[in-house]
Design a protein around this motif. Structure first.
Motif, PDB file in Angstrom:
ATOM      1  N   GLY A   1      55.451  41.652  42.445  1.00  0.00           N
ATOM      2  CA  GLY A   1      56.412  42.192  43.295  1.00  0.00           C
ATOM      3  C   GLY A   1      55.968  43.148  44.431  1.00  0.00           C
ATOM      4  N   LYS A   2      54.867  43.100  45.024  1.00  0.00           N
ATOM      5  CA  LYS A   2      54.177  43.707  46.060  1.00  0.00           C
ATOM      6  C   LYS A   2      54.128  43.038  47.184  1.00  0.00           C
ATOM      7  CE  LYS A   2      51.213  46.000  42.676  1.00  0.00           C
ATOM      8  NZ  LYS A   2      49.942  46.192  42.439  1.00  0.00           N
ATOM      9  N   CYS A   3      54.039  43.761  48.345  1.00  0.00           N
ATOM     10  CA  CYS A   3      54.190  42.981  49.606  1.00  0.00           C
ATOM     11  C   CYS A   3      52.987  43.420  50.695  1.00  0.00           C
ATOM     12  CB  CYS A   3      55.517  43.213  50.339  1.00  0.00           C
ATOM     13  SG  CYS A   3      56.070  41.832  51.182  1.00  0.00           S
ATOM     14  N   ASP A   4      53.476  43.647  51.928  1.00  0.00           N
ATOM     15  CA  ASP A   4      52.503  43.783  53.111  1.00  0.00           C
ATOM     16  C   ASP A   4      51.182  44.948  52.636  1.00  0.00           C
ATOM     17  OD1 ASP A   4      54.136  41.975  54.283  1.00  0.00           O
ATOM     18  OD2 ASP A   4      55.055  43.655  55.492  1.00  0.00           O
ATOM     19  N   LYS A   5      51.792  46.096  52.373  1.00  0.00           N
ATOM     20  CA  LYS A   5      50.991  46.955  52.017  1.00  0.00           C
ATOM     21  C   LYS A   5      49.604  46.826  51.087  1.00  0.00           C
ATOM     22  CE  LYS A   5      53.381  51.068  53.574  1.00  0.00           C
ATOM     23  NZ  LYS A   5      54.136  52.521  53.127  1.00  0.00           N
ATOM     24  N   ALA A   6      50.329  45.845  50.261  1.00  0.00           N
ATOM     25  CA  ALA A   6      49.352  45.385  49.027  1.00  0.00           C
ATOM     26  C   ALA A   6      48.443  44.345  49.543  1.00  0.00           C
ATOM     27  CB  ALA A   6      50.215  44.837  47.806  1.00  0.00           C
ATOM     28  N   HIS A   7      48.891  43.477  50.199  1.00  0.00           N
ATOM     29  CA  HIS A   7      47.872  42.555  51.086  1.00  0.00           C
ATOM     30  C   HIS A   7      47.087  43.162  52.004  1.00  0.00           C
ATOM     31  CE1 HIS A   7      50.948  39.973  49.728  1.00  0.00           C
ATOM     32  NE2 HIS A   7      51.867  39.564  50.653  1.00  0.00           N
ATOM     33  N   ASP A   8      47.348  44.260  52.671  1.00  0.00           N
ATOM     34  CA  ASP A   8      46.326  44.792  53.614  1.00  0.00           C
ATOM     35  C   ASP A   8      45.396  45.320  52.832  1.00  0.00           C
ATOM     36  OD1 ASP A   8      47.586  43.936  55.834  1.00  0.00           O
ATOM     37  OD2 ASP A   8      48.545  45.887  56.144  1.00  0.00           O
ATOM     38  N   ALA A   9      45.475  45.884  51.586  1.00  0.00           N
ATOM     39  CA  ALA A   9      44.557  46.464  50.911  1.00  0.00           C
ATOM     40  C   ALA A   9      43.567  45.421  50.378  1.00  0.00           C
ATOM     41  CB  ALA A   9      45.155  46.956  49.256  1.00  0.00           C
ATOM     42  N   HIS A  10      43.750  44.301  50.394  1.00  0.00           N
ATOM     43  CA  HIS A  10      42.489  43.188  50.095  1.00  0.00           C
ATOM     44  C   HIS A  10      41.693  42.942  51.251  1.00  0.00           C
ATOM     45  CE1 HIS A  10      44.625  42.522  46.381  1.00  0.00           C
ATOM     46  NE2 HIS A  10      45.754  42.074  46.904  1.00  0.00           N
ATOM     47  N   VAL A  11      42.152  43.227  52.535  1.00  0.00           N
ATOM     48  CA  VAL A  11      41.562  42.955  53.950  1.00  0.00           C
ATOM     49  C   VAL A  11      40.146  43.736  53.745  1.00  0.00           C
ATOM     50  CG1 VAL A  11      41.347  43.115  56.147  1.00  0.00           C
ATOM     51  CG2 VAL A  11      43.352  42.458  54.874  1.00  0.00           C
ATOM     52  N   PRO A  12      39.898  44.882  53.429  1.00  0.00           N
ATOM     53  CA  PRO A  12      38.634  45.591  53.132  1.00  0.00           C
ATOM     54  C   PRO A  12      37.610  44.813  52.445  1.00  0.00           C
ATOM     55  CG  PRO A  12      40.315  47.129  53.432  1.00  0.00           C
ATOM     56  CD  PRO A  12      41.110  45.907  53.099  1.00  0.00           C
ATOM     57  N   THR A  13      37.992  44.417  51.282  1.00  0.00           N
ATOM     58  CA  THR A  13      37.354  43.557  50.412  1.00  0.00           C
ATOM     59  C   THR A  13      36.625  42.162  51.129  1.00  0.00           C
ATOM     60  OG1 THR A  13      38.426  44.174  48.612  1.00  0.00           O
ATOM     61  CG2 THR A  13      37.294  42.316  48.140  1.00  0.00           C
TER      62      THR A  13
ATOM     63  N   ALA B   1      44.300  36.743  45.665  1.00  0.00           N
ATOM     64  CA  ALA B   1      44.891  38.055  45.640  1.00  0.00           C
ATOM     65  C   ALA B   1      46.245  38.367  46.063  1.00  0.00           C
ATOM     66  CB  ALA B   1      43.720  39.027  46.189  1.00  0.00           C
ATOM     67  N   LYS B   2      46.668  37.721  47.129  1.00  0.00           N
ATOM     68  CA  LYS B   2      48.018  37.992  47.935  1.00  0.00           C
ATOM     69  C   LYS B   2      49.065  37.363  46.964  1.00  0.00           C
ATOM     70  CE  LYS B   2      50.178  36.587  52.015  1.00  0.00           C
ATOM     71  NZ  LYS B   2      50.191  35.813  53.454  1.00  0.00           N
ATOM     72  N   SER B   3      48.816  35.980  46.362  1.00  0.00           N
ATOM     73  CA  SER B   3      49.695  35.383  45.467  1.00  0.00           C
ATOM     74  C   SER B   3      49.772  36.253  44.379  1.00  0.00           C
ATOM     75  CB  SER B   3      49.434  33.924  45.043  1.00  0.00           C
ATOM     76  OG  SER B   3      48.202  34.106  44.261  1.00  0.00           O
ATOM     77  N   LEU B   4      49.043  36.912  43.760  1.00  0.00           N
ATOM     78  CA  LEU B   4      49.144  37.935  42.643  1.00  0.00           C
ATOM     79  C   LEU B   4      49.880  38.991  43.046  1.00  0.00           C
ATOM     80  CD1 LEU B   4      45.489  37.893  40.944  1.00  0.00           C
ATOM     81  CD2 LEU B   4      47.529  36.637  40.158  1.00  0.00           C
TER      82      LEU B   4
END
Length: 131
Positions: free
Chosen positions: A68-80, A60-63
């Motif tokens: 073109g997304k970064c930190d906030k997008a990565h953090d959005a996957h942590v609850p999953t 998900a992070k590589s996607l």
């Protein structure tokens, strides 16, 4: 010869720029949670499941990077990841890792995880008895 030096220089600059942007795009929230989860006493099935969830997070992070997304997008996957981990950690492990008690849904997911393991063991015993 001068052309190859130019190409080599461009490749080196490209690698440096792309790697530095990947390092600049970093959030340690996942690393903190993963470290807390992985320091629990995990059995083999739990460890395999947690590694699978980590792999899904990495994908998900590589996607995110491709979009073109970064930190906030990565953090959005942590609850999953946390929700998935709740399904394989017992109540004490989950509370130790997150500091929170499980919800009823999370408790049911854990029970289903354990039931699947028990069913697999029973099937293995039946297969052994049939031989």
């Amino acid at each position: 010869m001068p052309m190859s030096k130019k190409v080599l220089s461009l490749v080196v600059v490209g690698v440096l720029v792309s790697s530095s942007s990947a390092f600049a795009c970093y959030s340690d929230w996942f690393d903190e949670i993963f470290a807390k989860v992985s320091t629990q006493k995990l059995d083999k099935a739990q460890l395999l499941a947690i590694q699978q969830f980590k792999s899904e997070f990495t994908i998900a992070k590589s996607l995110d990077h491709k979009s073109g997304k970064c930190d906030k997008a990565h953090d959005a996957h942590v609850p999953t990841f946390i929700a998935s981990a709740a399904g394989v950690l017992d109540d004490a492990q989950y509370k130790s890792a997150t500091g929170k008690a499980k919800t009823e849904t999370q408790k049911l997911r854990y029970e289903i995880f354990r039931l699947k393991q028990e069913i697999a063991e029973i099937k293995a015993m039946i297969a052994t008895l049939k031989k």
